[in-house]
Design a protein around this motif. Structure first.
Motif, short mmCIF file in Angstrom:
data_model
loop_
_atom_site.label_atom_id
_atom_site.label_comp_id
_atom_site.label_asym_id
_atom_site.label_seq_id
_atom_site.Cartn_x
_atom_site.Cartn_y
_atom_site.Cartn_z
N THR A 309 0.84 -1.21 0.00
CA THR A 309 0.00 0.00 0.00
C THR A 309 0.87 1.25 0.00
O THR A 309 0.67 2.17 -0.81
N ASP A 310 1.83 1.30 0.93
CA ASP A 310 2.72 2.47 1.02
C ASP A 310 3.51 2.66 -0.26
O ASP A 310 3.77 3.80 -0.68
N PHE A 311 3.91 1.55 -0.86
CA PHE A 311 4.68 1.60 -2.10
C PHE A 311 3.87 2.32 -3.19
O PHE A 311 4.36 3.25 -3.84
N TYR A 312 2.63 1.91 -3.38
CA TYR A 312 1.81 2.54 -4.41
C TYR A 312 1.36 3.94 -4.01
O TYR A 312 1.18 4.81 -4.88
N TYR A 313 1.19 4.16 -2.72
CA TYR A 313 0.80 5.50 -2.26
C TYR A 313 1.89 6.52 -2.59
O TYR A 313 1.59 7.63 -3.05
N ARG A 314 3.16 6.12 -2.38
CA ARG A 314 4.26 7.03 -2.69
C ARG A 314 4.34 7.30 -4.20
O ARG A 314 4.77 8.38 -4.62
N LEU A 315 3.91 6.32 -4.99
CA LEU A 315 3.89 6.51 -6.45
C LEU A 315 2.63 7.24 -6.92
O LEU A 315 2.43 7.44 -8.12
N LYS A 316 1.76 7.59 -5.96
CA LYS A 316 0.48 8.25 -6.23
C LYS A 316 -0.46 7.40 -7.08
O LYS A 316 -1.34 7.92 -7.78
N TYR A 318 -3.16 5.70 -6.38
CA TYR A 318 -4.07 5.59 -5.23
C TYR A 318 -5.08 4.45 -5.37
O TYR A 318 -5.50 3.87 -4.37
N ASP A 319 -5.47 4.15 -6.60
CA ASP A 319 -6.42 3.05 -6.78
C ASP A 319 -5.80 1.73 -6.32
O ASP A 319 -6.46 0.92 -5.65
N ARG A 320 -4.54 1.48 -6.72
CA ARG A 320 -3.86 0.27 -6.28
C ARG A 320 -3.65 0.29 -4.76
O ARG A 320 -3.83 -0.73 -4.08
N ALA A 321 -3.30 1.46 -4.25
CA ALA A 321 -3.08 1.59 -2.80
C ALA A 321 -4.37 1.28 -2.04
O ALA A 321 -4.35 0.60 -1.00
N ALA A 322 -5.51 1.77 -2.56
CA ALA A 322 -6.80 1.52 -1.91
C ALA A 322 -7.12 0.03 -1.90
O ALA A 322 -7.65 -0.51 -0.91
N TYR A 323 -6.79 -0.65 -2.99
CA TYR A 323 -7.05 -2.09 -3.08
C TYR A 323 -6.25 -2.85 -2.01
O TYR A 323 -6.79 -3.73 -1.32
N TYR A 324 -4.99 -2.48 -1.85
CA TYR A 324 -4.13 -3.24 -0.94
C TYR A 324 -4.36 -2.89 0.52
O TYR A 324 -4.22 -3.75 1.39
N ILE A 325 -4.75 -1.64 0.81
CA ILE A 325 -5.03 -1.32 2.22
C ILE A 325 -6.28 -2.05 2.68
O ILE A 325 -6.40 -2.43 3.86
N SER A 326 -7.19 -2.33 1.75
CA SER A 326 -8.38 -3.11 2.13
C SER A 326 -7.99 -4.53 2.52
O SER A 326 -8.63 -5.14 3.38
N TRP A 339 -6.70 2.09 9.11
CA TRP A 339 -7.86 2.92 8.81
C TRP A 339 -7.44 4.34 8.45
O TRP A 339 -8.01 4.95 7.53
N LYS A 340 -6.44 4.85 9.14
CA LYS A 340 -5.97 6.20 8.81
C LYS A 340 -5.40 6.23 7.39
O LYS A 340 -5.65 7.16 6.62
N LYS A 341 -4.61 5.21 7.08
CA LYS A 341 -4.05 5.13 5.72
C LYS A 341 -5.18 5.06 4.69
O LYS A 341 -5.12 5.71 3.64
N SER A 342 -6.22 4.28 4.99
CA SER A 342 -7.37 4.19 4.09
C SER A 342 -8.02 5.55 3.91
O SER A 342 -8.41 5.93 2.80
#
Length: 466
Positions: A309-316, A318-326, A339-342
């Motif tokens: 999640t953090d990896f994709y979040y840093r790359l902006k 966000y859709d991939r990041a949202a999938y993995y934080i779930s 939850w905060k990251k979400s």
């Protein structure tokens, strides 16, 4: 209590199991039965232990040690009344048998009367020259009572009896750590190593204490000595890798983590650390490769999903990041960090309702950080739920009463509601605390800042800064 079976009883055990398969009845002396029963208890074969006790007491009805083993099984099965009745009978026959007091202590402990258990164990100590097991039981009773100082002293006694009793050594260090006496742990371990210089366990524990105190060079030396003592000690390589990470030596850290993989089967934790190191080195593809290996190795390791999640979040992305934080939340749904990251991810892609829910969950599960309140209020503001934003900020102000950022945000939301008086009051209070947020406040709330009153305030601060 069950003791480790020696090599000697292997023949009686074979003979006993052969007897169970036939109609033959073999005779064993009482000591053989004791060894057989200990063997089964130590291996968790309670049904076989009970059979051996029954046959043993048939052949040796007066054997106190066999009756004590019967009591031990009763205690294990929570048949406390039967155990106590047998103990009463045995105490009349042999009132100086320390095992009677030990079993009574076990019963007291089962009833959560730990002080009573400790008193009985102290009596047992008075009756024996070998208090190793008793001190171990005392240590556990003190741990039940959260008396870590006395627990520590009890486990130290065990280590004095047997310097290779690593279970007790770990418990000693656990007590030091709980008491946050890292210096005391370091002194104790160094003293222990004076007598046992090749103890990889002690060197490993010493390194962890130095790591806790951020004494990374000392920690590195300790882990090196652990590896010298046992070059297949995975824990030492792993902890050494963590120290090297702290020192910014990421390639060397990777080497140590990879060593753990070559010694035994790869672990998700090793893959995760290797991925983190590659991320620090800017090797994005390698980082992603190891993060995916992490969750493949252990799909239930929520930290692996968080790393992706953090990896994709840093790359902006966000859709991939949202999938993995779930994925992480599905594994640990009460983790406020997830939850905060979400919330942050959903806010970034303007899913404000989802972000609102996520930040609420983060707070409900104990995250009260300043930016959590500000971000939660922000998504409500974006949804034009100004009253909700004010309620959130007011609650956040209770946790951060001296933070100007909350006051600026309260001012802005009151201005959006048209409550200019409250907006003025909050911005005035914010400026008294810290004027650094004024420029951002102008950008966020231009309409309010265009009023004559705010223009006068801005002009005043502009003159004061000259």
């Amino acid at each position: 209590m069950a003791l480790d079976a020696e090599e000697r009883p292997s023949q009686p055990i074979t003979k006993f199991e052969s007897m169970l398969k036939t109609d033959d009845v073999y005779f064993f002396d009482s000591e053989d039965f004791e060894d057989i029963i200990h063997h089964y208890l130590n291996n968790g074969k309670i049904a076989l232990a009970k059979k051996a006790i029954k046959i043993g007491l048939q052949q040796h009805p007066g054997a106190i040690e066999l009756k004590l083993l019967q009591i031990e099984v009763f205690v294990f099965e929570n048949k406390l009344e039967e155990a106590e009745n047998m103990l009463d009978d045995l105490q009349q026959l042999d009132h100086r048998n320390e095992e009677i007091y030990i079993q009574r202590a076990n019963i007291f402990s089962k009833k959560d009367d730990h002080i009573g258990a400790i008193n009985l164990l102290q009596k047992a100590l008075d009756l024996t020259d070998d208090g190793f097991d008793i001190y171990s039981l005392l240590g556990m009773e003190y741990l039940f009572m959260d008396d870590f100082e006395m627990a520590k002293k009890s486990f130290m006694k065990c280590v004095e009896f047997d310097d290779e009793d690593y279970s007790s050594l770990y418990n000693v260090i656990y007590c030091f750590e709980f008491l946050e006496d890292f210096d005391g742990a370091i002194v104790y371990l160094n003293d222990y190593l004076e007598e046992n210089p090749y103890s990889e366990v002690a060197w490993h524990q010493l390194g962890k204490q130095y790591f806790s105190k951020k004494m990374y060079k000392e920690a590195l030396s300790a882990f090196d000595f652990a590896i010298i003592s046992d070059d297949r000690f995975i824990g030492a390589y792993f902890e050494k890798g963590k120290v090297l990470e702290k020192l910014g030596l990421y390639n060397e850290a990777i080497d140590n983590y990879e060593t753990t993989i070559t010694i035994e089967d790869p672990t998700s934790h090793a893959y995760l650390r290797i991925g983190k190191c590659h991320e620090k080195l800017g090797n994005e593809e390698m980082a992603k490769y190891y993060f995916y290996h992490t969750v493949h190795e252990d799909p239930l390791l929520d930290k692996g999903w968080l790393a992706i999640t953090d990896f994709y979040y840093r790359l902006k992305n966000y859709d991939r990041a949202a999938y993995y934080i779930s994925k992480a939340i599905n594994i640990d749904s009460e983790n406020p960090v997830y939850w905060k990251k979400s919330g942050k991810i959903n806010a970034a892609i303007q899913r404000y309702d989802e972000a609102d829910f996520a930040f609420k969950q983060a707070v409900d599960f104990g995250n009260y950080e300043l930016d959590t309140w500000l971000l939660w209020a922000f998504v409500n503001e974006k949804n034009e739920n100004y009253e909700s934003a004010i309620a959130i900020l007011t609650q956040g102000k209770e946790f951060h009463p001296e933070e100007a950022d909350i006051l600026f945000a309260l001012s802005g939301n009151h201005s959006l509601l048209g409550d200019i008086k409250m907006a003025r009051d909050y911005v005035t209070e914010a400026l008294i605390l810290n004027s650094k947020g004024l420029e951002t406040f102008q950008i966020n709330y231009p309409k309010f800042c265009a009023t004559d009153w705010m223009q006068n305030i801005l002009e005043q601060y502009k003159n004061d800064s000259k």
